[in-house]
Design a protein around this motif. Structure first.
Motif, PDB file in Angstrom:
ATOM      1  N   GLU A  71       0.800  -1.224  -0.073  1.00 18.61           N
ATOM      2  CA  GLU A  71      -0.236   0.025   0.153  1.00 18.61           C
ATOM      3  C   GLU A  71       0.763   1.583   0.366  1.00 18.61           C
ATOM      4  O   GLU A  71       1.444   1.555   0.629  1.00 18.61           O
ATOM      5  N   PRO A  72       0.608   1.908  -1.059  1.00 15.60           N
ATOM      6  CA  PRO A  72       1.408   3.484  -1.542  1.00 15.60           C
ATOM      7  C   PRO A  72       0.862   4.187  -0.060  1.00 15.60           C
ATOM      8  O   PRO A  72      -0.268   4.287   0.212  1.00 15.60           O
ATOM      9  N   TYR A  73       2.055   4.737   0.954  1.00 21.36           N
ATOM     10  CA  TYR A  73       1.608   5.929   1.720  1.00 21.36           C
ATOM     11  C   TYR A  73       1.566   7.732   1.517  1.00 21.36           C
ATOM     12  O   TYR A  73       2.045   6.995  -0.138  1.00 21.36           O
ATOM     13  N   ARG A  74       0.077   7.843   1.654  1.00 17.68           N
ATOM     14  CA  ARG A  74      -0.243   9.024   1.125  1.00 17.68           C
ATOM     15  C   ARG A  74      -0.184   9.939   1.988  1.00 17.68           C
ATOM     16  O   ARG A  74      -0.244   9.779   3.165  1.00 17.68           O
ATOM     17  N   LEU A  75       0.659  11.141   1.603  1.00 20.38           N
ATOM     18  CA  LEU A  75       0.726  12.137   2.257  1.00 20.38           C
ATOM     19  C   LEU A  75      -0.871  12.932   2.920  1.00 20.38           C
ATOM     20  O   LEU A  75      -1.744  12.643   2.207  1.00 20.38           O
TER      21      LEU A  75
ATOM     22  N   ASP B 207      -3.532  15.094   3.467  1.00 18.98           N
ATOM     23  CA  ASP B 207      -4.123  16.454   2.695  1.00 18.98           C
ATOM     24  C   ASP B 207      -3.699  18.189   3.318  1.00 18.98           C
ATOM     25  O   ASP B 207      -3.508  18.183   4.219  1.00 18.98           O
TER      26      ASP B 207
ATOM     27  N   CYS C  87       2.794  19.116   1.224  1.00 21.20           N
ATOM     28  CA  CYS C  87       3.854  19.208   0.219  1.00 21.20           C
ATOM     29  C   CYS C  87       4.425  18.518   0.505  1.00 21.20           C
ATOM     30  O   CYS C  87       5.222  18.238   1.629  1.00 21.20           O
TER      31      CYS C  87
ATOM     32  N   GLY D 272       6.610  12.260  -0.500  1.00 18.51           N
ATOM     33  CA  GLY D 272       5.682  11.217   0.883  1.00 18.51           C
ATOM     34  C   GLY D 272       7.067  10.029   1.241  1.00 18.51           C
ATOM     35  O   GLY D 272       8.179  10.211   1.002  1.00 18.51           O
TER      36      GLY D 272
ATOM     37  N   THR E 281       7.598   2.867   1.169  1.00 16.94           N
ATOM     38  CA  THR E 281       6.955   2.161   2.416  1.00 16.94           C
ATOM     39  C   THR E 281       8.533   1.130   2.324  1.00 16.94           C
ATOM     40  O   THR E 281       9.757   1.453   1.343  1.00 16.94           O
TER      41      THR E 281
END
Length: 171
Positions: free
Chosen positions: A118-122, A124, A127, A130, A133
């Protein structure tokens, strides 16, 4: 005689063209000001932040590591999310009280590992770069939650240098 009227028109036309170009350039800078200049004149602040963080940034009284680089933050409604890269991250986690001194950084009683594929999302609004993993999510301690990059080769170590994302209240 035909040369004189033409020479009088050139400075007037040139002035009009320069005025139009100046107005167009000023309008473009005004429209793009959010993209050209970071909030508060702080390169670390992400667009949309509503509060400037001090320099140096401190999370609940603990300053970011002295070697922190690629620092970015986003503030909204009394909370902040800070992202940074450091080779001193384990020391920072201990001094901030996220992990007890001398104990395992990845104790399952204090956090959990992210899903491998699962890619890590910053979060909301934040900026910058990121996290790569695998990641480790620390359970919130006194309103501070932290996510860090783990080593893909040695499961009980951080990457070197590692990136962290720290979320906390400003109050």
């Amino acid at each position: 005689m035909s040369g004189r009227p033409r020479s009088r028109r050139r400075p007037g036309c040139l002035a009009a063209v320069l005025l139009v170009l100046a107005v167009a350039a000023g309008g473009a800078v005004w429209m793009l000001r959010g993209e050209l200049f970071p909030p508060f004149g702080d390169d670390r602040a992400c667009a949309g932040s509503d509060q400037r963080l001090p320099d140096p940034i401190g999370v609940r009284g603990t300053p970011l590591p002295s070697d922190a680089s690629d620092v970015h933050y986003f503030t909204r409604n009394g909370s902040a999310v800070v992202s940074f890269r450091s080779g001193l991250l384990s020391d920072y986690l201990h001094s901030a009280g996220i992990t007890p001194e001398g104990e395992d950084l990845f104790d399952k009683s204090r956090g959990s590992v992210g899903v491998a594929d699962e890619p890590y999302r910053l979060p909301d609004g934040l900026c910058g770069s990121g996290l790569r993993t695998p990641v480790w999510y620390y359970d919130p301690v006194d309103g501070v939650s932290v996510t860090v990059e783990r080593s893909p080769l040695f499961g009980d170590h951080l990457r070197f240098p590692a990136r962290a994302v720290v979320t906390y209240g400003l109050g």
